[in-house]
Design a protein around this motif. Structure first.
Motif, PDB file in Angstrom:
ATOM      1  N   GLY A   1       0.815  -1.216   0.000  1.00  0.00           N
ATOM      2  CA  GLY A   1       0.000   0.000   0.000  1.00  0.00           C
ATOM      3  C   GLY A   1       0.842   1.256   0.000  1.00  0.00           C
ATOM      4  O   GLY A   1       0.618   2.176   0.790  1.00  0.00           O
ATOM      5  N   ALA A   2       1.827   1.333  -0.908  1.00  0.00           N
ATOM      6  CA  ALA A   2       2.790   2.435  -0.900  1.00  0.00           C
ATOM      7  C   ALA A   2       2.467   3.530  -1.904  1.00  0.00           C
ATOM      8  O   ALA A   2       3.305   4.396  -2.157  1.00  0.00           O
ATOM      9  CB  ALA A   2       4.202   1.895  -1.160  1.00  0.00           C
ATOM     10  N   SER A   3       1.281   3.525  -2.461  1.00  0.00           N
ATOM     11  CA  SER A   3       0.932   4.547  -3.457  1.00  0.00           C
ATOM     12  C   SER A   3       0.927   5.944  -2.873  1.00  0.00           C
ATOM     13  O   SER A   3       1.249   6.918  -3.558  1.00  0.00           O
ATOM     14  CB  SER A   3      -0.449   4.250  -4.064  1.00  0.00           C
ATOM     15  OG  SER A   3      -0.431   3.020  -4.753  1.00  0.00           O
TER      16      SER A   3
ATOM     17  N   GLY B   1     -10.539   2.509   4.297  1.00  0.00           N
ATOM     18  CA  GLY B   1     -11.635   2.676   5.238  1.00  0.00           C
ATOM     19  C   GLY B   1     -12.978   2.613   4.534  1.00  0.00           C
ATOM     20  O   GLY B   1     -13.142   3.204   3.463  1.00  0.00           O
ATOM     21  N   HIS B   2     -13.909   1.891   5.134  1.00  0.00           N
ATOM     22  CA  HIS B   2     -15.278   1.861   4.599  1.00  0.00           C
ATOM     23  C   HIS B   2     -16.199   2.589   5.579  1.00  0.00           C
ATOM     24  O   HIS B   2     -16.197   2.300   6.773  1.00  0.00           O
ATOM     25  CB  HIS B   2     -15.776   0.434   4.398  1.00  0.00           C
ATOM     26  CG  HIS B   2     -17.096   0.382   3.688  1.00  0.00           C
ATOM     27  ND1 HIS B   2     -17.200   0.125   2.332  1.00  0.00           N
ATOM     28  CD2 HIS B   2     -18.361   0.602   4.126  1.00  0.00           C
ATOM     29  CE1 HIS B   2     -18.471   0.186   1.972  1.00  0.00           C
ATOM     30  NE2 HIS B   2     -19.198   0.477   3.053  1.00  0.00           N
TER      31      HIS B   2
ATOM     32  N   THR C   1      -3.438  11.525   5.861  1.00  0.00           N
ATOM     33  CA  THR C   1      -3.483  10.595   4.733  1.00  0.00           C
ATOM     34  C   THR C   1      -4.850  10.738   4.078  1.00  0.00           C
ATOM     35  O   THR C   1      -5.697  11.505   4.530  1.00  0.00           O
ATOM     36  CB  THR C   1      -3.278   9.142   5.202  1.00  0.00           C
ATOM     37  OG1 THR C   1      -4.417   8.743   5.987  1.00  0.00           O
ATOM     38  CG2 THR C   1      -2.023   9.024   6.061  1.00  0.00           C
ATOM     39  N   ASP C   2      -5.087   9.962   3.022  1.00  0.00           N
ATOM     40  CA  ASP C   2      -6.397  10.061   2.366  1.00  0.00           C
ATOM     41  C   ASP C   2      -7.314   8.912   2.796  1.00  0.00           C
ATOM     42  O   ASP C   2      -8.190   8.491   2.054  1.00  0.00           O
ATOM     43  CB  ASP C   2      -6.243  10.104   0.842  1.00  0.00           C
ATOM     44  CG  ASP C   2      -5.821   8.773   0.258  1.00  0.00           C
ATOM     45  OD1 ASP C   2      -5.375   7.902   1.032  1.00  0.00           O
ATOM     46  OD2 ASP C   2      -5.948   8.595  -0.962  1.00  0.00           O
TER      47      ASP C   2
ATOM     48  N   SER D   1      -9.416   7.174  -1.153  1.00  0.00           N
ATOM     49  CA  SER D   1      -9.263   5.727  -0.946  1.00  0.00           C
ATOM     50  C   SER D   1     -10.473   5.097  -0.266  1.00  0.00           C
ATOM     51  O   SER D   1     -10.637   3.871  -0.293  1.00  0.00           O
ATOM     52  CB  SER D   1      -8.016   5.442  -0.098  1.00  0.00           C
ATOM     53  OG  SER D   1      -6.846   5.801  -0.788  1.00  0.00           O
ATOM     54  N   ALA D   2     -11.290   5.904   0.365  1.00  0.00           N
ATOM     55  CA  ALA D   2     -12.408   5.376   1.154  1.00  0.00           C
ATOM     56  C   ALA D   2     -13.559   4.904   0.267  1.00  0.00           C
ATOM     57  O   ALA D   2     -13.704   5.323  -0.883  1.00  0.00           O
ATOM     58  CB  ALA D   2     -12.913   6.438   2.122  1.00  0.00           C
TER      59      ALA D   2
END
Length: 288
Positions: free
Chosen positions: A16-18, A94-95, A190-191, A196-197
């Motif tokens: 998960g390094a994007s 995250g959801h 972070t996002d 990303s959620a």
């Protein structure tokens, strides 16, 4: 030279390094002369780091939910960069959604990435670490792996499961010289709650809850992922790294409050521990 003043370089695998934590961890390790294999979803996510560290960065375009791809990525890493010393299971998302709003598919997807992705990576690297009698697994959890808050029940389910899996793992692999650390960050820049959620289809009844949750998050101080990366270097350089460590200035007070409330409630209802056992209550235990 490494953070602890030694000149021994390490080989890392960071998932998960994007962006966010993952990219900050990779940048910090590379900057001190370590070698890093970093997993991303998009091949161009690490272009900036690849330009600066063409010989010590290995980008891996893979999905951690693909068990075969993970095993191939681990083999490629050790072939190109050498035996793995540190593995950081950071990939996840995250959801957002109340429990009533969740679909079974949404919950399964959350657990598939945040838990089974970690399992795939861990199982791929353990035989190699066991054979060498060394290695350090860093499992990126959250304060959401200790306490739970409204509107992120699926995320909590995945992180609470990760915490249990990782604590058991630590006890299982210590005899092989393998260390496990569970990192539990609070609010950081972070996002996680951004692009990303993922979100469930909302029900109007929970709109007030969502507003309260958003206001609570807005009141948290936001930490710097780059500072967290330097904290992680200190952990992996420690002769006796911790099983658990909190990241973020507000996290210790928040978690202390969670445990104080739990202890108080368990104490208030402690008489049921004895009564439910089926034996007479010892002297001094009130029926409340």
């Amino acid at each position: 030279m490494n953070h602890n003043g030694t000149t021994t370089s390490r080989t890392w695998l960071i998932t998960g390094a994007s962006r966010g934590f993952g990219q900050a961890y990779a940048a910090a390790a590379l900057a001190r002369g370590d070698r890093v294999a970093a997993t991303v979803r998009a091949s161009d996510a690490l272009d900036g780091l690849r330009e600066r560290y063409p010989d010590t960065l290995l980008p891996l375009t893979l999905d951690v939910t693909d068990r075969d791809a993970v095993r191939a990525g681990v083999a490629q890493t050790e072939e190109r960069l050498g035996p793995l010393d540190v593995v950081v299971n950071n990939a996840g998302y995250g959801h957002f959604g109340a429990v009533e709003e969740l679909t079974p598919t949404e919950l399964r997807d959350q657990i598939e990435t945040n838990l089974f992705g970690v399992l795939h990576v861990t199982q791929a690297v353990l035989p190699r670490m066991r054979s060498r009698g060394a290695g350090h697994l860093v499992q990126v959890s959250s304060i959401g792996g200790i306490g739970a808050f409204p509107n992120v029940g699926a995320y909590h389910a995945s992180k609470w499961a990760l915490e249990g899996l990782s604590e058991a793992l630590a006890a299982e692999v210590a005899r092989f010289g393998i260390r496990v650390t569970i990192v539990e960050p609070g609010a950081f820049g972070t996002d996680w709650s951004g692009p990303s959620a993922r979100h469930s289809t909302p029900l109007d009844a929970y709109d007030p809850m969502r507003e309260e949750a958003a206001a609570r998050r807005a009141g948290f101080g936001v930490g710097d992922p780059a500072a967290a990366a330097h904290a992680l270097l200190e952990i992996v350089d420690a002769p006796e790294p911790p099983l658990r460590v909190l990241f973020g200035a507000q996290a210790p007070e928040l978690i202390r409050g969670i445990y104080e409330r739990r202890l108080a409630e368990w104490d208030a209802w402690g008489h049921l521990a004895v009564r439910s056992h089926g034996e007479a209550e010892p002297a001094g235990v009130s029926a409340r």
